[in-house]
Scaffold this motif. Structure first.
Motif, short mmCIF file in Angstrom:
data_model
loop_
_atom_site.label_atom_id
_atom_site.label_comp_id
_atom_site.label_asym_id
_atom_site.label_seq_id
_atom_site.Cartn_x
_atom_site.Cartn_y
_atom_site.Cartn_z
N ASN A 171 31.37 52.23 46.95
CA ASN A 171 32.46 51.54 47.64
C ASN A 171 32.69 52.20 49.00
O ASN A 171 33.03 53.38 49.06
N ASP A 172 32.51 51.45 50.09
CA ASP A 172 32.66 52.04 51.43
C ASP A 172 33.08 50.95 52.41
O ASP A 172 32.26 50.31 53.05
N ARG A 173 34.39 50.77 52.54
CA ARG A 173 34.92 49.68 53.38
C ARG A 173 34.52 49.84 54.84
O ARG A 173 34.42 48.87 55.59
N ARG A 176 31.55 47.61 56.00
CA ARG A 176 31.55 46.15 55.82
C ARG A 176 31.02 45.42 57.05
O ARG A 176 30.25 44.47 56.93
N ASP A 196 26.75 45.34 51.96
CA ASP A 196 27.35 44.93 50.71
C ASP A 196 27.09 46.03 49.69
O ASP A 196 26.24 46.90 49.90
N ASP A 529 40.26 36.30 49.57
CA ASP A 529 40.03 37.55 50.29
C ASP A 529 39.02 38.46 49.61
O ASP A 529 38.96 39.64 49.91
N MET A 531 35.95 40.67 48.66
CA MET A 531 35.02 41.41 49.49
C MET A 531 33.74 41.71 48.72
O MET A 531 33.79 42.08 47.55
N MET A 533 31.79 44.11 49.66
CA MET A 533 31.72 45.57 49.71
C MET A 533 33.13 46.09 49.42
O MET A 533 34.02 46.04 50.27
N PRO A 534 33.38 46.57 48.19
CA PRO A 534 34.72 47.05 47.86
C PRO A 534 35.07 48.32 48.62
O PRO A 534 34.20 48.98 49.20
N GLY A 535 36.35 48.68 48.58
CA GLY A 535 36.80 49.95 49.15
C GLY A 535 37.30 50.86 48.04
O GLY A 535 37.58 50.41 46.92
#
Length: 557
Positions: A171-173, A176, A196, A529, A531, A533-535
């Motif tokens: 997970n790495d916002r 994105r 992603d 909304d 994503m 690519m999660p955070g």
């Protein structure tokens, strides 16, 4: 019970993986062992099973979950152990965990308590390296795209319209949306790019839907990475990328064999998320298990509106699978949340909130039944649940003609799901399943999405702006209208608003973006909304994970 999941897993007495294979009539020579506790299964052996009859396929799905999950994997493991406990020859099929949730909010995905697959640390971390192979194959294609543009761009790729992002299993916002190739002419042509998470990669979906090495390479070659300056699609095979990608994935295509705490066989292979991808383990693993066991229990991610729908409409449609029964996992705490209670208060008795939240359970029951599959509710019991709350769930399920069975597999292992196992066998052997996908291939892509939204989500309609509508039309014109759709949306609601709990109706499902997965052979429909690519959360699980003085991993759950 004070022991943590990792303590319980570490105290287990696993059998040698050779013995697990023998119990399924898998010869030792067709297993490629990774140490003593896990192995890959040779593809030639899998091909030799094609004339054997299939066992019964059981799907484990769930109601709309809390952020911590409702124990769907735990129930899958517990049910598999319970079927073996009552004398049936059963195996389970699970997805491989992603490092994103392991170090993010949810933790691992190897089950919990006394219903786990082992070796738990290996499975939750690097396992047999499948995710690394998928990440490498995906990023190899990304590198070949930029390299082709740098060295003259013979295919006339429009760098402004490259749709193939890079991936990583974390997970790495911050990744994105990026600009790549900065630093001058030696580094290529700068362009907008992004990452992603690996579990959202089309390569992940392809690996999970491929039926052979030949099929794998064909699907990889079919990947569309963008368009040329004449707006014609450019495929991975145009870049001569499919061969090298297949080479990286050759071993990853082989299903992985491990075991439960009770030494029963478990196939763990592939791992697409269900809120942004199709949420099922690999076709290779499921079909192999069906040839080797009389009952195969598999799970599909998140609630039945996501995982089960995609299992039925994508995986079963493509692989020609016919599930015999389904289990919907429910918990008191999730029903309270769907009844309007904050997650911080779900440990306190509130029968009225449970009853109100059962509207969510009722819709999931109705939805799974709409596929023609018989249903039982498995209540994953927590120690804070009260008898009155459990009775409310049973009464609600009974009103819809479905039995709800309290299960204690988390604390008691397979014995704690014995009653559920008997019920599943009865449903599977009754011949009651009349499985059929929700929509026909011949419907337009727009109508497929609308059918899911109105019939399963309770929506009035779907909406999209002019640009997205044009994408629907373009995909139809280019010959992709027959493909199924894979809706990416929040897992917390039937709507696209994660705060709209329970069983909302009358809402609109807004479509933000379409992505064509020509190799996986479905169209991704991104709503709300969500994503890809999660955070990480404010307090990620990674902060609690480390290694003790004995060199053992701690904090993994």
């Amino acid at each position: 019970m004070s022991n943590s999941d990792i303590d319980i897993a570490r105290a287990a007495k696993p059998l040698a993986i050779k013995k697990i294979g023998e119990n399924l009539d898998i010869p030792w020579e067709v297993l490629s062992p990774f140490g003593h506790s896990k192995a890959k299964i040779n593809l030639d052996f899998i091909n030799s099973l094609q004339d054997k009859p299939n066992g019964k396929l059981i799907l484990v799905t769930a109601i709309s979950p809390t952020p911590a999950g409702e124990g769907k994997t735990t129930t899958t493991v517990g049910l598999g152990d319970a079927l073996n406990y009552i004398g049936k020859k059963a195996a389970i099929c699970l997805r491989e965990p992603s490092l994103g949730p392991c170090f993010g909010m949810k933790g691992g995905a190897a089950g919990g308590g006394y219903a786990q697959v082992i070796p738990m640390e290996d499975i939750n971390l690097h396992f047999t390296g499948d995710f690394h192979a998928i990440t490498s194959a995906h990023n190899l294609l990304a590198a070949l795209i930029d390299n082709h543009i740098h060295w003259g761009n013979e295919l006339h790729i429009d760098a402004r319209r490259v749709t193939w992002k890079r991936v990583m299993d974390m997970n790495d916002r911050a990744l994105r949306n990026i600009v790549s190739s900065l630093g001058g002419a030696a580094n290529g042509y700068p362009r907008e790019d992004g990452f992603d998470i690996t579990v959202a990669s089309e390569v992940m979906a392809i690996l999970c839907l491929a039926t052979s090495l030949e099929d794998l390479r064909k699907r990889l070659g079919n990947i569309i990475i963008g368009v040329n300056r004449q707006k014609q699609p450019v495929r991975a095979r145009d870049l001569q990328a499919d061969g090298a990608m297949a080479a990286l994935l050759k071993d990853a295509l082989q299903p992985n064999l491990v075991q439960t705490l009770e030494n029963n066989p478990a196939f763990i292979h592939g791992g697409p998320f269900a809120n942004i991808a199709h949420g099922c383990n690999s076709v290779m693993a499921t079909k192999t298990a069906l040839k080797l066991a009389d009952y195969v229990v598999t799970e599909a991610g998140f609630g039945a509106d996501l995982g089960a729908e995609k299992f039925f409409d994508i995986k079963c449609r493509k692989a020609k699978l016919s599930p015999a029964a389904a289990v919907i996992v429910a918990t008191v705490r999730a029903l309270k949340m769907n009844g309007g209670i904050a997650f911080t208060e779900v440990g306190q008795e509130n029968v009225e909130a449970v009853k109100k939240g059962c509207a969510n359970l009722a819709r999931h029951i109705r939805n799974v039944k709409s596929f023609g599959v018989p249903v039982v509710v498995g209540i994953n019991r927590f120690n804070t649940d009260t008898d009155a709350e459990l009775a409310a769930i049973r009464e609600s399920a009974a009103a819809y003609g479905v039995e709800a069975i309290v299960c204690t597999h988390w604390s008691d292992g397979g014995k704690g799901a014995e009653q559920l196992a008997h019920k599943v066998v009865a449903l599977a052997e009754s011949g009651a399943s009349q499985f059929a996908p929700l929509y026909d291939d011949s419907l337009s892509l727009w109508q497929k999405v609308r059918t899911i939204a109105t019939q399963l989500y309770g929506a009035d309609d779907i909406i999209a702006d002019k640009k997205v509508r044009a994408e629907f039309a373009r995909f139809e014109e280019e010959g992709f209208g027959h493909l199924p759709v894979c809706i990416a949306k929040t897992q917390y609601s039937f709507s696209t608003d994660p705060q709209l709990r329970g069983a909302p109706s009358g809402h609109m499902v807004g479509i933000r973006e379409l992505r064509l997965a020509a190799g996986a052979e479905f169209v991704v429909v991104i709503c709300g909304d969500i994503m890809t690519m999660p955070g990480l959360p404010r307090l990620p699980a990674a902060n609690q994970i480390g290694i003790n003085a004995q060199g053992q991993i701690e904090g993994l759950f």
